[in-house]
Design a protein around this motif. Sequence first.
Motif, PDB file in Angstrom:
ATOM      1  N   LEU A 192       6.609 -10.406   6.315  1.00 22.40           N
ATOM      2  CA  LEU A 192       6.911  -9.320   7.250  1.00 22.40           C
ATOM      3  C   LEU A 192       6.131  -8.033   6.984  1.00 22.40           C
ATOM      4  CD1 LEU A 192       8.528  -8.229   9.626  1.00 22.40           C
ATOM      5  CD2 LEU A 192      10.415  -7.743   8.055  1.00 22.40           C
ATOM      6  N   PRO A 193       6.089  -7.500   5.747  1.00 22.38           N
ATOM      7  CA  PRO A 193       5.364  -6.230   5.543  1.00 22.38           C
ATOM      8  C   PRO A 193       3.872  -6.319   5.862  1.00 22.38           C
ATOM      9  CG  PRO A 193       6.782  -6.728   3.653  1.00 22.38           C
ATOM     10  CD  PRO A 193       6.734  -7.968   4.495  1.00 22.38           C
ATOM     11  N   TRP A 194       3.310  -7.515   5.848  1.00 24.28           N
ATOM     12  CA  TRP A 194       1.872  -7.667   6.099  1.00 24.28           C
ATOM     13  C   TRP A 194       1.512  -7.344   7.546  1.00 24.28           C
ATOM     14  CZ3 TRP A 194       1.342 -13.289   3.750  1.00 24.28           C
ATOM     15  CH2 TRP A 194       1.753 -13.253   2.405  1.00 24.28           C
ATOM     16  N   HIS A 195       2.487  -7.397   8.442  1.00 20.05           N
ATOM     17  CA  HIS A 195       2.207  -7.252   9.871  1.00 20.05           C
ATOM     18  C   HIS A 195       2.603  -5.873  10.415  1.00 20.05           C
ATOM     19  CE1 HIS A 195       1.459 -11.466   9.588  1.00 20.05           C
ATOM     20  NE2 HIS A 195       2.713 -11.730   9.297  1.00 20.05           N
ATOM     21  N   ILE A 196       2.957  -4.950   9.504  1.00 15.83           N
ATOM     22  CA  ILE A 196       3.367  -3.610   9.923  1.00 15.83           C
ATOM     23  C   ILE A 196       2.442  -2.598   9.281  1.00 15.83           C
ATOM     24  CG2 ILE A 196       5.311  -2.017  10.147  1.00 15.83           C
ATOM     25  CD1 ILE A 196       7.149  -4.322   9.349  1.00 15.83           C
ATOM     26  N   SER A 197       1.957  -1.655  10.027  1.00 14.29           N
ATOM     27  CA  SER A 197       1.035  -0.649   9.498  1.00 14.29           C
ATOM     28  C   SER A 197       1.693   0.156   8.376  1.00 14.29           C
ATOM     29  CB  SER A 197       0.595   0.308  10.606  1.00 14.29           C
ATOM     30  OG  SER A 197      -0.124  -0.384  11.599  1.00 14.29           O
ATOM     31  N   GLU A 198       0.944   0.372   7.288  1.00 11.57           N
ATOM     32  CA  GLU A 198       1.469   1.144   6.163  1.00 11.57           C
ATOM     33  C   GLU A 198       1.713   2.592   6.573  1.00 11.57           C
ATOM     34  OE1 GLU A 198      -0.812   0.850   2.614  1.00 11.57           O
ATOM     35  OE2 GLU A 198      -0.962  -1.338   2.699  1.00 11.57           O
ATOM     36  N   GLY A 199       2.700   3.203   5.916  1.00  8.80           N
ATOM     37  CA  GLY A 199       3.033   4.587   6.219  1.00  8.80           C
ATOM     38  C   GLY A 199       4.113   4.749   7.252  1.00  8.80           C
ATOM     39  N   LEU A 200       4.435   3.677   7.972  1.00 11.38           N
ATOM     40  CA  LEU A 200       5.496   3.733   8.976  1.00 11.38           C
ATOM     41  C   LEU A 200       6.843   3.437   8.332  1.00 11.38           C
ATOM     42  CD1 LEU A 200       3.701   1.845  11.863  1.00 11.38           C
ATOM     43  CD2 LEU A 200       3.975   4.305  11.580  1.00 11.38           C
ATOM     44  N   GLU A 201       7.894   3.970   8.916  1.00  9.63           N
ATOM     45  CA  GLU A 201       9.238   3.782   8.360  1.00  9.63           C
ATOM     46  C   GLU A 201       9.613   2.310   8.309  1.00  9.63           C
ATOM     47  OE1 GLU A 201      12.576   4.883   6.459  1.00  9.63           O
ATOM     48  OE2 GLU A 201      10.940   6.219   7.047  1.00  9.63           O
ATOM     49  N   ALA A 202       9.224   1.550   9.327  1.00  8.49           N
ATOM     50  CA  ALA A 202       9.549   0.125   9.351  1.00  8.49           C
ATOM     51  C   ALA A 202       8.876  -0.612   8.192  1.00  8.49           C
ATOM     52  CB  ALA A 202       9.131  -0.494  10.682  1.00  8.49           C
ATOM     53  N   HIS A 203       7.652  -0.190   7.831  1.00  9.73           N
ATOM     54  CA  HIS A 203       6.949  -0.819   6.698  1.00  9.73           C
ATOM     55  C   HIS A 203       7.674  -0.512   5.393  1.00  9.73           C
ATOM     56  CE1 HIS A 203       3.792  -1.275   3.589  1.00  9.73           C
ATOM     57  NE2 HIS A 203       3.418  -2.287   4.344  1.00  9.73           N
ATOM     58  N   LYS A 204       8.140   0.726   5.237  1.00 13.17           N
ATOM     59  CA  LYS A 204       8.895   1.101   4.035  1.00 13.17           C
ATOM     60  C   LYS A 204      10.178   0.296   3.927  1.00 13.17           C
ATOM     61  CE  LYS A 204       7.167   5.867   4.266  1.00 13.17           C
ATOM     62  NZ  LYS A 204       7.554   7.274   4.511  1.00 13.17           N
ATOM     63  N   ARG A 205      10.876   0.159   5.058  1.00 14.84           N
ATOM     64  CA  ARG A 205      12.123  -0.614   5.058  1.00 14.84           C
ATOM     65  C   ARG A 205      11.854  -2.074   4.708  1.00 14.84           C
ATOM     66  NH1 ARG A 205      16.497   2.048   7.112  1.00 14.84           N
ATOM     67  NH2 ARG A 205      16.164   3.745   8.616  1.00 14.84           N
ATOM     68  N   ALA A 206      10.765  -2.629   5.255  1.00 14.28           N
ATOM     69  CA  ALA A 206      10.442  -4.032   4.998  1.00 14.28           C
ATOM     70  C   ALA A 206      10.127  -4.255   3.519  1.00 14.28           C
ATOM     71  CB  ALA A 206       9.269  -4.465   5.870  1.00 14.28           C
ATOM     72  N   LYS A 207       9.402  -3.316   2.888  1.00 11.20           N
ATOM     73  CA  LYS A 207       9.087  -3.450   1.467  1.00 11.20           C
ATOM     74  C   LYS A 207      10.349  -3.318   0.610  1.00 11.20           C
ATOM     75  CE  LYS A 207       5.394  -2.090  -0.462  1.00 11.20           C
ATOM     76  NZ  LYS A 207       4.297  -1.275  -1.058  1.00 11.20           N
ATOM     77  N   LEU A 208      11.225  -2.391   0.967  1.00  8.25           N
ATOM     78  CA  LEU A 208      12.491  -2.241   0.238  1.00  8.25           C
ATOM     79  C   LEU A 208      13.341  -3.500   0.366  1.00  8.25           C
ATOM     80  CD1 LEU A 208      13.490   1.443   1.120  1.00  8.25           C
ATOM     81  CD2 LEU A 208      12.849   0.562  -1.131  1.00  8.25           C
ATOM     82  N   LEU A 209      13.341  -4.082   1.563  1.00  4.45           N
ATOM     83  CA  LEU A 209      14.081  -5.322   1.796  1.00  4.45           C
ATOM     84  C   LEU A 209      13.551  -6.430   0.901  1.00  4.45           C
ATOM     85  CD1 LEU A 209      15.958  -7.216   3.379  1.00  4.45           C
ATOM     86  CD2 LEU A 209      14.208  -7.335   5.155  1.00  4.45           C
ATOM     87  N   LEU A 210      12.238  -6.552   0.819  1.00  2.00           N
ATOM     88  CA  LEU A 210      11.627  -7.595  -0.001  1.00  2.00           C
ATOM     89  C   LEU A 210      11.912  -7.362  -1.489  1.00  2.00           C
ATOM     90  CD1 LEU A 210      10.084 -10.072   0.841  1.00  2.00           C
ATOM     91  CD2 LEU A 210       7.954  -8.852   0.425  1.00  2.00           C
TER      92      LEU A 210
END
Length: 270
Positions: A192-210
């Motif tokens: 999931l984090p690979w498909h979201i641009s870095e720096g966006l809130e959704a990317h941060k949430r995805a990394k925290l989830l992982l």
Amino acid sequence: MMKQFIGCLKNPTVNTPWHLNVLCCLENLSYNLYTHKYLSNVDLIGALINVADRRPSHPIHFEDMDPALCSKLESHLVMYVGVMVISHLALTKAGLLPEQLSSQVEFFLGRFLRNVDCNLLHKWMVKSRGFWWQDIFPAMRLVYRPLHYTSLCSIDLLCFEAGVLSLQIILSRDSEMQTLIKQGLLDYLICLPWHISEGLEAHKRAKLLLEMVGSRMPLQPPSLNNIVRAKLAATWCGLKEAMNLDCRQLMGICQETAARPYKGQIQMTI
């Protein structure tokens, strides 16, 4: 049935737990795409948004939680389930959501995502022994929708972030983690984090989830097939269609998409 749902949500004398029950029913119905034409009702969506603004009554009580926090939890739950209903409705054509309510829907989603207390919802999830998810696919489907088109509206983007938040909440317990594995969705979570641009809130949430998942179980690299399926799901056809592709179909689609101009990662401004 829609009239009964709307009547309950609009009735100020109905206790908030009943409102929450109705919203949970609507969320379950929204998992099925065929129900969206019935749920995308101006009165229903309007009542759903308005009920979240009411002062909670008869809050949920936990022994180690003070009444003020219980009241905040109930308000969070009502908004959370309402946001999930709207997010699932936005999976189909955006036109299904009532156009005259678009500004209200956008404000409702944005306000929740800005103010949500994830730790509070995690506590509720862990303590809710009688409430569990037997199917993680609807939540995963929210974060694997093709979002690379330039015509995306902000509601779609907010719904995407809400989907990542939903996975954070659902996967707070080990039982749901096991359901994720049984449904063959762990590889898609890792991708999931690979498909979201870095720096966006959704990317941060995805990394925290992982990171949360990785702290509770060893994570292995996804299979090559699932990496390709995840990429196609995020940029081309959505999760259900990608998971149903066999190896021959994967190869054909990869050859076809390779000839197209590269569109890059999901670009979102939330």
